[in-house]
Write an enzyme that holds these catalytic residues in place. Structure first.
Site: not given
Ligand code: CP
Ligand code: NVA
Length: 308
Positions: A107, A134, A225, A266, A294
Site C-alpha cells: 500500500r 484500489h 467513499d 469500502c 476482503r
C-alpha cells in the site's frame, strides 16, 4: 509473473475464476472460527511481505489472516521503518525482498512505486491501494454484490461523491465484469477520463450525471467513499466538503434507487458526511459483508498470483 496490479490489467476470465474461488473458499469455511486453518493449505511454506506506507485496518488484518488460514506466514512492514523510506531505491528493495519472500503486497502513495516494485521483483506483487486505484477492494465488492443479488453483469452501479482511487477500480471492474456505471459528483472531482473511455470501449455504459437524484434512478448498487482520501491534502478538506455535500448518501437519495438496491462503502466511513447512519446501518447496507469479503477475495488473489 502474475502481478495483481489492477483490475483492468487482469483478464476477465482470471478475475471471474478468482471471484468463484473466493466464494467457494468462503463457503468451505462456514461456521469455523477465524483462526482455524483451511482444509487446503496452498500457502504452506510460503512467506508474504505486507508493506504499508499508509494506515490500514482492513487490508492489513485481512491479508495477514488470509495468509495464515492458507498455511503461509506473513510479515507486516511499515514503509517508513524500512530503508525504502530512507533513500534505498524501490528497485533495490524489490530485488532484496525477492530473496526472502514469495509474494509482496504494498500500500503506497504514487502508482509509480507499485509499478517499479513489480518491474524489479522476482516474485508477484499485489496492489493494496495507491493514490490512483484500489483493486482488492473492488474484488471484495464484486463478491459481495453477487452473494446478495447474483451476477453483476448488466447491472447499474452508481458512484456518488469523489471520483477517487476506489471509484477508479470500480470503473475498471465495469469494463471487465460487464456492468454499467454512473458517476455523480462535482466536475472537479470526476474520475480519470482514460479509465472511463477504456471501460466504454469494452462495451460498458459509463455516464456522468451531475444531479444525484437523477443519477441513482434505476440503480442496483449505490456506492460512496470518504470525501478526503489519505493522500489528499487536509487544506482541501473544507472545499471538498462544500462541493461534495449534495452527494451524500441518505435515505432520501436511496429512495430514488431501485427498491432492492444495495449500499456499499469500502470503509473507513465518516458517518454524517458522505453517508448517514440511517443508510450505513439500514437494511440495504452490506458494508460489513464487504469488509469480511476482503479476506476471501484476497485469498483467491494470492493463490492466483502464486499459481496455487
Ligand atoms: N477499505 C480499506 O482498504 O480499508 P483499510 O484502509 O482499513 O485497509
Ligand atoms: N479513498 C480512500 C480509501 C481508503 C480505503 C483513501 O484512499 O484514503
Amino acid at each position: 509473473m502474475n502481478h495483481f496490479l489492477d483490475i483492468h490489467k487482469t483478464t476477465p476470465s482470471d478475475l471471474r475464476a478468482m471471484i468463484d474461488q473466493a466464494a467457494a473458499m468462503k463457503q468451505a469455511r462456514a461456521g469455523r472460527s477465524k483462526g482455524a486453518a483451511d482444509d487446503a493449505q496452498p500457502l504452506a511454506g510460503h512467506m508474504v511481505a505486507l508493506i504499508f506506507e499508509k494506515p490500514s485496518t482492513r487490508t492489513r488484518v485481512s491479508f495477514d489472516v488470509g495468509v495464515r488460514q492458507m498455511g503461509g506466514q506473513s510479515m507486516v512492514l511499515s514503509g517508513s521503518e524500512m530503508q525504502l523510506g530512507h533513500g534505498e531505491t524501490i528497485a533495490d528493495t524489490a530485488r532484496v525482498l525477492s530473496r526472502y519472500v514469495d509474494l509482496i503486497m504494498i500500500r503506497t502513495f504514487e502508482e509509480d512505486v507499485l509499478l517499479e516494485l513489480a518491474e524489479n521483483a522476482a516474485v508477484p506483487v499485489i496492489n493494496g491501494l495507491t493514490n490512483r486505484t484500489h483493486p482488492c477492494q473492488i474484488m471484495a465488492d464484486i463478491l459481495t454484490y453477487e452473494e446478495h443479488r447474483g451476477p453483476i453483469a448488466g447491472k447499474k452501479v452508481v458512484w456518488s461523491g469523489d471520483g477517487n482511487n476506489v471509484c477508479a477500480s470500480m470503473i475498471h471492474a465495469a469494463g471487465q465484469f460487464g456492468f454499467d456505471l454512473t458517476f455523480t459528483g462535482p466536475e472537479t472531482l470526476d474520475p480519470e477520463r482514460v479509465f472511463i473511455e477504456e471501460a466504454q470501449a469494452k462495451g460498458s455504459k459509463i455516464e456522468i450525471v451531475r444531479d444525484p437524484a437523477r443519477a441513482v434512478e434505476g440503480a442496483d448498487l449505490v456506492v460512496t467513499d470518504t470525501w478526503v482520501s489519505m493522500h489528499d491534502s487536509q487544506t482541501t478538506k473544507e472545499r471538498r466538503h462544500n462541493q461534495l455535500r449534495p452527494y451524500q448518501i441518505n435515505a432520501a437519495l436511496m429512495a430514488q434507487a431501485k427498491e432492492d438496491a444495495l449500499f456499499m462503502h469500502c470503509l473507513p466511513a465518516h458517518r454524517g458526511e458522505e453517508v448517514t447512519n440511517e443508510v450505513m446501518d439500514g437494511p440495504q447496507s452490506v458494508i460489513f459483508d464487504e469488509a469480511e469479503n476482503r479476506l476471501h477475495a484476497q485469498k483467491a488473489v494470492m493463490r492466483w498470483c502464486l499459481g496455487l
